[in-house]
Write an enzyme that holds these catalytic residues in place. Structure first.
Site, short mmCIF file in Angstrom:
data_model
loop_
_atom_site.label_atom_id
_atom_site.label_comp_id
_atom_site.label_asym_id
_atom_site.label_seq_id
_atom_site.Cartn_x
_atom_site.Cartn_y
_atom_site.Cartn_z
N ASN A 69 0.87 -1.18 0.00
CA ASN A 69 0.00 0.00 0.00
C ASN A 69 0.90 1.23 0.00
O ASN A 69 1.54 1.52 1.01
CB ASN A 69 -0.89 -0.04 1.26
CG ASN A 69 -1.70 1.23 1.44
OD1 ASN A 69 -1.80 2.05 0.53
ND2 ASN A 69 -2.28 1.38 2.63
N TRP A 70 0.95 1.90 -1.14
CA TRP A 70 1.87 3.05 -1.27
C TRP A 70 1.30 4.32 -0.68
O TRP A 70 1.98 5.35 -0.65
CB TRP A 70 2.25 3.25 -2.74
CG TRP A 70 3.40 2.39 -3.18
CD1 TRP A 70 3.78 1.20 -2.62
CD2 TRP A 70 4.32 2.65 -4.23
NE1 TRP A 70 4.88 0.70 -3.27
CE2 TRP A 70 5.24 1.58 -4.27
CE3 TRP A 70 4.46 3.67 -5.15
CZ2 TRP A 70 6.28 1.50 -5.19
CZ3 TRP A 70 5.51 3.61 -6.08
CH2 TRP A 70 6.41 2.54 -6.09
N LYS A 71 0.04 4.30 -0.25
CA LYS A 71 -0.58 5.50 0.35
C LYS A 71 -0.34 6.71 -0.58
O LYS A 71 -0.36 6.56 -1.79
CB LYS A 71 -0.06 5.71 1.76
CG LYS A 71 -0.19 4.43 2.60
CD LYS A 71 0.04 4.60 4.06
CE LYS A 71 -0.16 3.27 4.78
NZ LYS A 71 -0.11 3.41 6.22
N HIS B 194 -9.62 1.07 4.84
CA HIS B 194 -8.33 1.28 5.50
C HIS B 194 -8.52 2.35 6.58
O HIS B 194 -9.27 3.31 6.38
CB HIS B 194 -7.27 1.71 4.48
CG HIS B 194 -5.90 1.76 5.07
ND1 HIS B 194 -5.49 2.82 5.85
CD2 HIS B 194 -4.87 0.89 5.03
CE1 HIS B 194 -4.25 2.57 6.27
NE2 HIS B 194 -3.85 1.42 5.78
N GLU C 169 -5.65 -5.05 10.28
CA GLU C 169 -4.58 -4.10 10.55
C GLU C 169 -4.88 -3.38 11.87
O GLU C 169 -5.66 -2.42 11.89
CB GLU C 169 -4.50 -3.06 9.43
CG GLU C 169 -4.14 -3.63 8.10
CD GLU C 169 -3.60 -2.55 7.18
OE1 GLU C 169 -2.43 -2.64 6.80
OE2 GLU C 169 -4.34 -1.59 6.89
N GLY D 80 2.29 2.11 10.87
CA GLY D 80 3.25 3.20 10.96
C GLY D 80 4.23 3.06 12.10
O GLY D 80 5.14 3.88 12.25
N GLY E 212 2.80 -1.46 4.22
CA GLY E 212 2.85 -0.05 3.90
C GLY E 212 4.26 0.38 3.54
O GLY E 212 4.74 0.17 2.42
P1 PGA Z 1 2.87 0.11 7.59
O1 PGA Z 1 1.40 0.44 7.01
O2 PGA Z 1 3.30 -1.20 6.99
O3 PGA Z 1 3.70 1.26 7.17
O4 PGA Z 1 2.73 0.01 9.10
C1 PGA Z 1 0.48 -0.59 6.78
C2 PGA Z 1 -0.82 -0.04 6.24
O5 PGA Z 1 -1.27 1.04 6.66
O6 PGA Z 1 -1.45 -0.67 5.36
#
Ligand code: PGA
Length: 234
Positions: free
Chosen positions: A13-15, A95, A158, A164, A216
């Site tokens: 997930n590149w956000k 999400h 999640e 994060g 992420g």
């Molecule tokens: P992260 O994010 O791997 O940076 O903790 C995961 C996500 O929000 O899908």
């Protein structure tokens, strides 16, 4: 995990990260997933989907959210049909960074499938809690549209307090939550997300009922994502 262990599904997930200059990184990830034989995908910002989808060979390209309506006066939103039209085959909904209530997540899941996308419905408790299993069960039930086509759906657990951060929940917590998810979601792939990287991916995938990972930060470069794909390849 069932005795006939299925091929893990690893989604990045590149956000709100990713420009045209990152297409070369996507090509490296695509090549590695192909060479390792891992089922993998990247959930990209809408503006990058079409260019990425045109260049990949085996990697799935997906969206990060979609609007529940087919079209309309919804400034700034992307419909599921727009994602599909750009080349996405899958999208996240629910999400924690986009989540409203369960009804809205269910409506988005429904819209995504109606447009021909597979859907990953994300759930997770917002703070560390002894009641996580019950909280997540309630959240999941509220987020499932009655007409969900389970053959094109996955659930991502999640815990928001891990996203994060640097730590994942302990194995006992994950075993409890995933046993509940399996009971609710039948055979659908169950993914874990939140602070996944190459150092913990193997352990997470070895847990009962964990069929894949939603990654992420560690999905944004081949250098960090390939070790996760390698763990999935076993
Ligand atoms: P992260 O994010 O791997 O940076 O903790 C995961 C996500 O929000 O899908």
């Amino acid at each position: 995990m069932s005795p006939a262990r299925r091929r893990p599904l690893v989604l990045g997930n590149w956000k709100m990260h990713g420009l045209g200059a990152d297409l070369a990184e996507i090509a490296r990830i695509d090549a590695a997933a192909g060479a390792l034989g891992v089922e993998a995908g990247l959930m990209l910002p809408a503006a990058l989907i079409e260019r990425a989808a045109r260049q990949v060979r085996g990697l799935a390209i997906g969206g990060q959210d979609c609007h529940p309506a087919v079209e309309g006066a919804h400034t700034g939103s992307a419909s599921a049909a727009m994602l599909r039209d750009a080349g996405a085959t899958i999208t996240l909904v629910g999400h924690s960074e986009t989540r409203e209530d369960g009804l809205s997540v269910a409506a988005k899941a429904c819209a995504a499938q109606a447009a021909g996308l597979s859907v990953v419905i994300c759930v997770g408790e917002s703070a560390r809690s002894a009641d996580a299993r019950a909280l997540v069960a309630a959240q999941l039930r509220a987020s499932l549209p009655p007409e969900l086509d389970w053959s094109r759906a996955a659930i991502a657990y999640e815990p928001v307090w891990c996203i994060g951060g640097s730590a994942v929940p302990d194995a006992a917590h994950l075993v409890r939550v995933f046993a509940m998810l399996r009971a609710e979601a039948g055979d659908a792939p169950l993914l874990y997300g939140g602070a996944v990287d190459g150092s913990n991916a193997g352990e997470l995938l070895a847990l009962p009922e964990v069929d894949g990972l939603l990654v992420g930060r560690a999905s944004r470069s081949a250098a960090e994502f390939v070790p996760v794909l390698e763990a999935a390849a076993g």
